[in-house]
Design a protein around this motif. Sequence first.
Motif, mmCIF file in Angstrom:
data_model
loop_
_atom_site.group_PDB
_atom_site.id
_atom_site.type_symbol
_atom_site.label_atom_id
_atom_site.label_comp_id
_atom_site.label_asym_id
_atom_site.label_seq_id
_atom_site.Cartn_x
_atom_site.Cartn_y
_atom_site.Cartn_z
ATOM 1 N N ALA A 182 0.813 -1.221 0.000
ATOM 2 C CA ALA A 182 0.000 0.000 0.000
ATOM 3 C C ALA A 182 0.847 1.273 0.000
ATOM 4 O O ALA A 182 0.326 2.371 -0.211
ATOM 5 C CB ALA A 182 -0.928 0.000 1.218
ATOM 6 N N SER A 183 2.153 1.125 0.217
ATOM 7 C CA SER A 183 3.022 2.304 0.320
ATOM 8 C C SER A 183 3.315 2.948 -1.026
ATOM 9 O O SER A 183 3.817 4.067 -1.096
ATOM 10 C CB SER A 183 4.342 1.910 0.982
ATOM 11 O OG SER A 183 5.111 1.081 0.113
ATOM 12 N N GLY A 184 3.034 2.222 -2.101
ATOM 13 C CA GLY A 184 3.370 2.737 -3.422
ATOM 14 C C GLY A 184 4.827 2.545 -3.792
ATOM 15 O O GLY A 184 5.274 3.047 -4.825
ATOM 16 N N LEU A 185 5.565 1.826 -2.956
ATOM 17 C CA LEU A 185 6.987 1.585 -3.208
ATOM 18 C C LEU A 185 7.284 0.147 -3.586
ATOM 19 O O LEU A 185 8.299 -0.138 -4.217
ATOM 20 C CB LEU A 185 7.816 1.945 -1.966
ATOM 21 C CG LEU A 185 7.650 3.365 -1.418
ATOM 22 C CD1 LEU A 185 8.456 3.535 -0.145
ATOM 23 C CD2 LEU A 185 8.052 4.387 -2.467
ATOM 24 N N VAL A 186 6.402 -0.754 -3.176
ATOM 25 C CA VAL A 186 6.601 -2.186 -3.388
ATOM 26 C C VAL A 186 5.457 -2.739 -4.216
ATOM 27 O O VAL A 186 4.282 -2.439 -3.947
ATOM 28 C CB VAL A 186 6.686 -2.938 -2.045
ATOM 29 C CG1 VAL A 186 6.902 -4.434 -2.284
ATOM 30 C CG2 VAL A 186 7.797 -2.373 -1.177
ATOM 31 N N GLY A 187 5.777 -3.510 -5.207
ATOM 32 C CA GLY A 187 4.767 -4.164 -6.026
ATOM 33 C C GLY A 187 4.980 -5.656 -6.050
ATOM 34 O O GLY A 187 5.951 -6.177 -5.483
ATOM 35 N N GLU A 188 4.075 -6.332 -6.734
ATOM 36 C CA GLU A 188 4.219 -7.764 -6.967
ATOM 37 C C GLU A 188 4.628 -7.975 -8.414
ATOM 38 O O GLU A 188 4.737 -7.014 -9.193
ATOM 39 C CB GLU A 188 2.910 -8.477 -6.635
ATOM 40 C CG GLU A 188 2.535 -8.356 -5.155
ATOM 41 C CD GLU A 188 1.198 -9.020 -4.836
ATOM 42 O OE1 GLU A 188 0.194 -8.628 -5.469
ATOM 43 O OE2 GLU A 188 1.192 -9.923 -3.985
ATOM 44 N N ALA A 189 4.893 -9.215 -8.788
ATOM 45 C CA ALA A 189 5.344 -9.517 -10.143
ATOM 46 C C ALA A 189 4.419 -8.865 -11.168
ATOM 47 O O ALA A 189 3.195 -8.999 -11.083
ATOM 48 C CB ALA A 189 5.387 -11.029 -10.356
ATOM 49 N N GLY A 190 4.973 -8.140 -12.104
ATOM 50 C CA GLY A 190 4.208 -7.467 -13.143
ATOM 51 C C GLY A 190 3.909 -6.015 -12.849
ATOM 52 O O GLY A 190 3.504 -5.273 -13.754
ATOM 53 N N ASP A 191 4.079 -5.573 -11.596
ATOM 54 C CA ASP A 191 3.829 -4.177 -11.245
ATOM 55 C C ASP A 191 5.019 -3.307 -11.628
ATOM 56 O O ASP A 191 6.157 -3.762 -11.681
ATOM 57 C CB ASP A 191 3.572 -4.031 -9.741
ATOM 58 C CG ASP A 191 2.256 -4.667 -9.311
ATOM 59 O OD1 ASP A 191 1.390 -4.859 -10.195
ATOM 60 O OD2 ASP A 191 2.113 -4.982 -8.122
ATOM 61 N N PHE A 192 4.752 -2.020 -11.888
ATOM 62 C CA PHE A 192 5.803 -1.062 -12.207
ATOM 63 C C PHE A 192 6.126 -0.292 -10.940
ATOM 64 O O PHE A 192 5.578 0.766 -10.669
ATOM 65 C CB PHE A 192 5.343 -0.128 -13.319
ATOM 66 C CG PHE A 192 6.439 0.783 -13.816
ATOM 67 C CD1 PHE A 192 7.502 0.277 -14.550
ATOM 68 C CD2 PHE A 192 6.401 2.137 -13.549
ATOM 69 C CE1 PHE A 192 8.506 1.110 -15.003
ATOM 70 C CE2 PHE A 192 7.410 2.982 -13.996
ATOM 71 C CZ PHE A 192 8.458 2.465 -14.726
ATOM 72 N N MET A 193 7.006 -0.858 -10.132
ATOM 73 C CA MET A 193 7.401 -0.281 -8.850
ATOM 74 C C MET A 193 8.918 -0.394 -8.701
ATOM 75 O O MET A 193 9.547 -1.263 -9.303
ATOM 76 C CB MET A 193 6.724 -1.032 -7.692
ATOM 77 C CG MET A 193 5.214 -0.851 -7.628
ATOM 78 S SD MET A 193 4.771 0.786 -7.023
ATOM 79 C CE MET A 193 2.970 0.660 -7.062
ATOM 80 N N PRO A 194 9.528 0.455 -7.874
ATOM 81 C CA PRO A 194 10.981 0.348 -7.694
ATOM 82 C C PRO A 194 11.413 -0.934 -6.993
ATOM 83 O O PRO A 194 12.536 -1.396 -7.166
ATOM 84 C CB PRO A 194 11.348 1.587 -6.874
ATOM 85 C CG PRO A 194 10.084 2.035 -6.244
ATOM 86 C CD PRO A 194 8.982 1.635 -7.173
ATOM 87 N N LEU A 195 10.519 -1.491 -6.168
ATOM 88 C CA LEU A 195 10.810 -2.717 -5.431
ATOM 89 C C LEU A 195 9.744 -3.757 -5.723
ATOM 90 O O LEU A 195 8.567 -3.414 -5.896
ATOM 91 C CB LEU A 195 10.871 -2.445 -3.929
ATOM 92 C CG LEU A 195 11.861 -1.377 -3.464
ATOM 93 C CD1 LEU A 195 11.584 -0.988 -2.014
ATOM 94 C CD2 LEU A 195 13.295 -1.869 -3.627
ATOM 95 N N ILE A 196 10.133 -5.014 -5.746
ATOM 96 C CA ILE A 196 9.190 -6.102 -6.000
ATOM 97 C C ILE A 196 9.316 -7.137 -4.894
ATOM 98 O O ILE A 196 10.431 -7.555 -4.536
ATOM 99 C CB ILE A 196 9.459 -6.775 -7.365
ATOM 100 C CG1 ILE A 196 9.301 -5.768 -8.507
ATOM 101 C CG2 ILE A 196 8.540 -7.973 -7.579
ATOM 102 C CD1 ILE A 196 7.886 -5.250 -8.699
#
Length: 609
Positions: A79-93
């Motif tokens: 929910a922080s907008g910094l971490v995503g899951e596979a396929g997301d466009f985030m700096p951290l996965i």
Amino acid sequence: MINTFTTTLPPIANETNTGEKIDVEKIDFSSALLDLLRRKNPNAPVDLLGLVTQLAKASERGDVCVDIPAQTDLAAWLASGLVGEAGDFMPLIASHQRLYLARYHAYESRLAAQLRAMALDAPPAPDEAALAAHVQTFFAESHENPDWQKIAVTAALHQRLSIVSGGPGTGKTTTLIKLLTLLQISSDRVLNIALAAPTGKAAMRMQAAISQGKQDLAKKGLLSAALAAQIPDQATTLHRLLGSQFNSVQFRHHAARPLVLDVLVLDEASMIDLALMSKLVDALPPQARLILLGDKDQLASVEAGAVMGDLCEESGFSPDFAAKLSRLTGQVVEPSFSASAIGEHVLTLHKSYRFSGVIGELARAINAGDLRKISALLLPATRQPATPAGDEALIWYPSNPAASGQDLSAPLLAGYAPFFAAVAAKASPSDVFAAFDAFRVLSPVRQGAASVARVNHLIEAQLVKQGLRMNDQVWYAGRPVLVPQNLYDLALYNGDIGLTLADEHGKLWVHFPASDGGTRKVAPARLPAVETAFAMTVHKSQGSEFAHVLLLLPSPNDGGNRVLSRELVYTAITRARQQVSLWGEESIITSASRKGITRQSGLAQRLLT
């Protein structure tokens, strides 16, 4: 290895809307990454930022990811907008309970998917009767049972992906030549085969070995002139093959613009990092075969990942494939379970045809962590060559280089005496290179008592005393230099070695080995960033081979316990063909043999079935 981070940051409170560019010379990767994340979300979870600090430091050590603690509130991170899951466009996965930098997650997941697809995409099976006859012909002299070279060749003829691991002298090149010959024989057209290696030195060693191997097969009547012409003996660096582009991490060849080839052979695959291996596989055309050769027990790549080790983690043949290999080779091939999707594609060669004496024994003892055997080999080697079998020699100087600088100078000068004699005699560049490659000093560290810098200083100081170099003279006849970065305009690459020699007019030129077996020369003024290379780090020595290696091992007080490992000592020892000289305390050698390098990565798990 130091990671740096460059980005134009979004504006925050009390900042102009122009943003701010991080000066990569003044800020390290960890600080830059944390600063970016805080700007993106000033209320980022504290535990996330703490793990990000660990992740940044781990990436500098070569890790691809870090484990996420079991008690973590992953929902808050997402929910922080910094971490995503596979396929997301985030700096951290976050994936498989691991935290990744987005780029490493992309490389790892893509490479795993590509290798899985290659493992499933088997080429048309060769005719069994014809193949069995050819295999028996090419291995008629073999009395090994099981003969893993024969099994490796037969297995690879049925696969798009083949991974052959083995220590020095286990016959990887011989196996490769027979495999390429049988691929050409089995094909209805001449195959386009490319040979590549991570460094220029490794590429030249590869092509020399293949050229010699082809001659040996021809002498035995196994390779006709027509077939020999279809097997290349010209190798290139991987960066040249893919098409390096100035000031860019991207290559000219990629999925949308693949390489034009049928078979790619990559030697010294243990040196390839995750990013480069992913880009390589990405650039392969459909239906192309990939053959990886390397030694899973050597040091992993300098950059992130331990790809060769991850790929070789599981191996084994299914009952059906084992039965087929038994039928075709006449060997008893036992089936064994492998949980990896590429387990049937991994072959390990065990018998060394090069090391039959003390070097091989010490290398095996280091790899096995056999402290009793190590001590038994070192004791008789104290300052006297120990040669229990074969022509191999081991000399041990059981002292701390910090306490005996002059003692260290003696073996250095003795080792390089033939080289300096060749320089003084104005021998041909090729002969000078041969003399230089007969001896090399290796160290795991750049600075300190047992370091690359100290060796270079000691030798250059002695040259001043002998009148062969003026004090503070940078360029002089006999100066060996190492290229520490890619110089695309000169077609020189990280790890290339050159020798400074005077021409008939006394003008200095730096000679580099050329693909035709000769040398090409470059003006010293065009090489502002090279390093003196009487000694080199063990990492830089990968892909090279020398008659005699002097390995300096730093003491515990000089950081030895921090930098030494089983893989490092094994790699250094196996660079030698005939003699190894060890300079260091027994405790540091045995301590290193107990310490293996484990890099955090999810690649092996992604390949599980």
